[in-house]
Design an enzyme around this catalytic site. Sequence first.
Site, PDB file in Angstrom:
ATOM      1  N   TYR A 126      15.301  39.163  68.343  1.00  0.00           N
ATOM      2  CA  TYR A 126      15.522  39.967  69.397  1.00  0.00           C
ATOM      3  C   TYR A 126      15.215  38.659  70.975  1.00  0.00           C
ATOM      4  CZ  TYR A 126      13.153  42.856  73.471  1.00  0.00           C
ATOM      5  OH  TYR A 126      13.024  42.959  74.762  1.00  0.00           O
ATOM      6  N   TYR A 157      21.424  43.068  78.270  1.00  0.00           N
ATOM      7  CA  TYR A 157      19.833  43.238  77.995  1.00  0.00           C
ATOM      8  C   TYR A 157      19.209  45.202  77.666  1.00  0.00           C
ATOM      9  CZ  TYR A 157      14.512  42.917  78.878  1.00  0.00           C
ATOM     10  OH  TYR A 157      13.570  43.360  78.462  1.00  0.00           O
TER      11      TYR A 157
END
Lengths: 393, 146
Positions: A294, A344
Amino acid sequence: MTDRSRLRRAAGAVAVVGVGETDYALDHAALRDGKVRSDAYGFAATALKRALSDAGLRLSDIDGLVVGQSTAVERMAEVLAVDPSWSAQADAVNAVIQAAMAIASGLAECVALVYGNDQKSAGTQYGGPNAMGGERFLAYVQYAPWGLTSQGALYAMMANRYMAEAEFTPADLGRIAVGQRRFAEQNANAIMRRPLTLDDYLASRFVCEPLRLFDYCLVNDGGVALIVTTAERARSNPRAVGLAAFARADLSVDATSLRPRLMDYYHDAHRRAAADLYAVAGFGPEAVDSVQIYDSFTTHVPFALEGFGYCGLGEAAGLIRSGALAPGGRLPMNTSGGMLSESYMQGWNHQVEAVRQLRGETGDRQVPGVRHVHYMSDVAGKVSSLMYRRAGA
Amino acid sequence: MTARRPAPPRGLFEDAFWRHLGEGRMCLQRCDDCSSVRYPAAPCCPRCGSEACTWAPVAGSGRVVSWTRFHRQYFAEMPPPYLVVSVALDEGPMVVGNLLGDQATDPAIGAPVRLRLQTVETAAGRLDLPQWELAAAEDTAKTEKR
């Protein structure tokens, strides 16, 4: 106490059989020309159609629904026109875990995981007077009178303390951004494909020092969907991707004061999750061929790699400088370009990339002979991790 | 002119924190049962669960845990650059504030700092903000002796 035999059974009970994404690069280019292609629900619907087609399934096969945190569950089900037997809301990694839990418990057999976000066209604010996430994480809004509200600033403080303690420099952060950009150059769906050099990185402007523009993820619109079903139903499907293990560990005590973030870089939770994950999988970092981390900020990378035992504490710079994480390295990381360079999607696009890598469908950026892909996420100290495995691996 | 700042989130317990600051003292809740001091304000002790507590003044000294310098403007009231520090108080809890003084020099991790209240205006009224400045050498010696 976690029960590893039950965790092993739950992970083994499921497989990912379909993935879908929107056209990040095309939609972003359209938005730059003033054309808003859809809203959060529409992006999710497009991604789900693609995931169903990828899986060879129909909407009527879906009996479970997990919806990302940027949309409402009811409205999503309404827009998609699905009345499942079970539904839930979760972030990317917990969506996969919750789907596995629902399938293992018998609540559902074929679960659609959908995410849509119109953060760019809708002007979502990450920091400032209307900072997103304050209702879930008090630290995101608690320090407004001192001008500290953005998540990037919190990661900047982690980075400054870490760089004072470890042999790690701003150029090491830059190497992360540069390596991921090289993967994005090989991904037609990535938004940022223009080559990035370390000099470009070091010349870019500070946002919250020591973090620069290229330490921050993109902000763009898009949608992602995955289809998770039972291992039995996936058995004859050579493109199915299994789960060797999943694990979680939270750090919330003292979270608002930033103690677990700044004093320990969330390693206590990394270690707890890693111990379960590797025990359940029956293997550890030595058998992992590619990692997905992440990456809302470059700073996630050293903390996750150290916390999950890919190197010793304070030694991430060595791993980064060796080139292991970049194209051609022994541990390719965020091979789609990640959230820094592809899109994103708050961890959702990493799941799609893991699945496609394990199917061997990623073209020029394909990791050769990949058997296991490890996803790690530690947003706000809530550590979640998935170990994906190739069918038959 | 009094500086303008964004308003903090408020609630029953946070109100008490700001009320004490308005009276010129930074106070934190000290548990009446196990004596642990907590921040942010909370209805019960995170160590022992007791709801009994006393608002006790802090000594006003601590050390820099980390820092960042803002270069992007997030609030109309706060033009960059400005420094934000995390401070570990002598009493144990960690708090956040601005480091006053020279904004161009990087603060050292572990540097001793001293509390200074700064009166500001917010959309929700006047506030006395706990802020920090680098402690002079003689202050540090005093802190270490104590």
